[in-house]
Write a protein that holds these residues in place. Structure first.
Motif, PDB file in Angstrom:
ATOM      1  N   ARG A   1       0.825  -1.206   0.000  1.00  0.00           N
ATOM      2  CA  ARG A   1       0.000   0.000   0.000  1.00  0.00           C
ATOM      3  C   ARG A   1       0.861   1.259   0.000  1.00  0.00           C
ATOM      4  NH1 ARG A   1      -2.743  -1.843  -2.426  1.00  0.00           N
ATOM      5  NH2 ARG A   1      -3.898   0.086  -2.493  1.00  0.00           N
TER       6      ARG A   1
ATOM      7  N   ASP B   1     -11.304   2.661  -3.283  1.00  0.00           N
ATOM      8  CA  ASP B   1     -11.747   3.298  -2.042  1.00  0.00           C
ATOM      9  C   ASP B   1     -10.705   4.288  -1.534  1.00  0.00           C
ATOM     10  OD1 ASP B   1     -14.069   1.891  -2.102  1.00  0.00           O
ATOM     11  OD2 ASP B   1     -13.545   0.471  -0.515  1.00  0.00           O
ATOM     12  N   GLU B   2      -9.436   3.884  -1.587  1.00  0.00           N
ATOM     13  CA  GLU B   2      -8.361   4.760  -1.119  1.00  0.00           C
ATOM     14  C   GLU B   2      -8.247   6.012  -1.991  1.00  0.00           C
ATOM     15  OE1 GLU B   2      -5.488   1.271   0.785  1.00  0.00           O
ATOM     16  OE2 GLU B   2      -5.360   1.785  -1.339  1.00  0.00           O
TER      17      GLU B   2
ATOM     18  N   LEU C   1     -11.822   1.738   5.898  1.00  0.00           N
ATOM     19  CA  LEU C   1     -10.372   1.638   5.780  1.00  0.00           C
ATOM     20  C   LEU C   1      -9.698   1.525   7.141  1.00  0.00           C
ATOM     21  CD1 LEU C   1      -9.669   4.161   2.874  1.00  0.00           C
ATOM     22  CD2 LEU C   1      -9.424   1.688   2.803  1.00  0.00           C
TER      23      LEU C   1
ATOM     24  N   ARG D   1     -10.060  -1.982   8.226  1.00  0.00           N
ATOM     25  CA  ARG D   1      -9.127  -2.851   7.494  1.00  0.00           C
ATOM     26  C   ARG D   1      -7.700  -2.721   8.045  1.00  0.00           C
ATOM     27  NH1 ARG D   1     -10.275  -1.469   1.398  1.00  0.00           N
ATOM     28  NH2 ARG D   1     -12.484  -1.200   1.792  1.00  0.00           N
ATOM     29  N   GLU D   2      -7.288  -1.490   8.348  1.00  0.00           N
ATOM     30  CA  GLU D   2      -5.946  -1.257   8.887  1.00  0.00           C
ATOM     31  C   GLU D   2      -5.782  -1.935  10.245  1.00  0.00           C
ATOM     32  OE1 GLU D   2      -4.901   2.851   9.020  1.00  0.00           O
ATOM     33  OE2 GLU D   2      -4.820   3.062   6.838  1.00  0.00           O
TER      34      GLU D   2
END
Length: 465
Positions: free
Chosen positions: A173, A430-431, A458, A461-462
């Protein structure tokens, strides 16, 4: 070399049938599968036209597995040389062997990936032994051909491993969106290469490298999914269209890389500069004849996280971008692009330099054209014959791709730039949206809800990772 169906022996409007094969207006239009296979087999006084060899080897996989075709061709070759007299048999092998070697050379050089099937390699080995009975020269030619084939398949394996490794690196990422202010730690495109022409050249290297590993049969095997050939799981599952798919994935990666480069900078002037830079890169791609990178860049710039950055776009002179978008406008079935592609193809045919020979088509449209050609025409006629007119058309489209694929990129490689283009981490959709909202805040309730949802998703998820 441009593909054209072979000249026949009949005047305009005349149809003639020879056994199970039908000709009309100078070319083969249909035939039974058995007759078409027999037509591929060389004899002492006959060798099939090269355009027929390419066309049938390309599209026969719609009707039977390549191994089945190879097996039947080899069987027919052996059987027609049998007379019952060993001395006469040896003479016949000597006479036919050079033509058999020629046929197998065309097969292995044009469709080498067929021979990833071990049964195909065994068949090749058997024919080498058969040829050795009568003609040492042809036997040596068979051995050299096999060595070239093994070398090509080895290169393919190395390429596929390299693409897989690069893809794994690229899955990392980019800088966390929570720390967007520190994202300067990540090298951006302009810090790696600030010359649009040089970046376009490096993109062209990647395009031509990846094009060179796409087998012509991959276009046809995309249609074989719905075919009864699905019974042959081993062949069709194993890397059936993997190089074609890897090339499409490269297009998507480039689009997302462009969008990431534009959405990531904190300051508006830096985002505007990134947009202007990629417009210039796209222009250089157009000038080179690299339509695939051109379209990927346009696609990235038209993604909603980029297109919604109105304050950023207000700082950009879009005249050049408007012209490029017009060239790639999808209306009228991409008529503007098709005109430009024809111009690039004509330039390539009369080229005086390697650079003028470059034609890299908008690949997704090429696949779409071939798909609709296949879907729009029946593969078999009501008589049960194979519709060879359709096969000629498929071969014409694919052979044009083969000409483009053969061009060696004339530009000097820059490993640092190439490494950046294929491995630099990019945002997912999404990012990108969240980065866009961080750059220019939501303008309405829908965008505010979207940002809130994305942040929550997000962050979740992180924390899980």
């Amino acid at each position: 070399m441009t593909f054209t169906p072979p000249e026949g022996r009949f005047g305009n409007g005349i149809t003639a049938s020879y056994g199970e094969m039908c000709y009309h207006d100078n070319s083969l239009v249909s035939g039974s599968l058995e007759a078409l296979i027999q037509h591929l087999v060389p004899t002492v006084d006959y060798y099939p036209d090269r355009s027929y060899v390419f066309t049938f080897l390309l599209s026969s996989r719609l009707f039977l597995h390549p191994y089945e075709l190879m097996s039947r061709v080899c069987h027919l070759c052996v059987e027609q040389q049998r007379s019952g007299d060993p001395l006469l048999d040896k003479i016949r092998v000597c006479e036919v062997a050079p033509k058999l070697v020629q046929l197998l050379t065309e097969w292995t050089e044009t469709f080498p990936y067929d021979f990833r099937d071990e049964r195909m390699m065994r068949c090749l080995k058997d024919m080498t032994h058969h040829v050795a009975r009568g003609d040492e020269y042809s036997w040596r030619a068979m051995q050299q051909m096999t060595q070239r084939l093994i070398k090509r398949l080895s290169a393919l394996g190395q390429y596929e491993e390299a693409v897989a490794a690069l893809s794994a690196v690229a899955l990392e990422r980019p800088a966390s969106l929570k720390n967007k202010l520190t994202s300067a730690q990540r090298a951006d495109a302009m810090s790696v290469c600030d010359d649009p022409f040089v970046l376009a050249q490096q993109l062209t290297h990647i395009e031509l490298d990846r094009l060179s590993f796409i087998g012509p049969e991959e276009f046809i095997q995309t249609f074989a999914l719905k075919d009864p050939l699905e019974n042959h799981k081993g062949f069709f599952r194993k890397r059936k269209t993997s190089n074609l798919e890897a090339y499409v994935n490269w297009f998507n990666r480039l689009s997302y890389l462009v969008a990431t480069e534009i959405c990531l900078p904190v300051k508006k002037k830096h985002r505007a500069r990134a947009i202007e830079f990629f417009i210039d890169v796209a222009q250089e791609c157009f000038n080179i004849g690299n339509f695939n990178s051109l379209m990927a860049i346009i696609t990235g710039m038209n993604m909603s996280p980029v297109s919604r950055l109105k304050k950023t776009w207000s700082k950009v002179n879009t005249d050049k971008f408007d012209i490029l978008e017009h060239q790639m406008d999808p209306s009228s079935n991409f008529s503007n692009y098709r005109t430009a592609l024809r111009g690039a193809t004509q330039r390539s045919e009369t080229a005086h330099s390697s650079q003028e020979r470059i034609v890299i088509p908008f690949f997704s449209l090429l696949i779409k054209d071939i798909y609709f050609l296949n879907e729009g025409c029946a593969s078999r006629l009501t008589t049960g014959h194979i519709n060879f007119e359709k096969l000629w058309e498929l071969a014409k489209q694919v052979s044009e791709f083969l000409v483009w694929r053969q061009v060696v990129c004339p530009f000097q490689r820059d490993r640092r730039i190439l490494q950046f283009l294929v491995t630099s981490p990019v945002f997912n959709e999404d990012e990108l949206h969240l980065a866009s909202y961080e750059s220019e805040g939501p303008e309405n309730h829908m965008e505010k809800d979207s940002r809130r949802s994305l942040r929550s998703s997000l962050l979740h998820r992180e924390n899980r990772s």
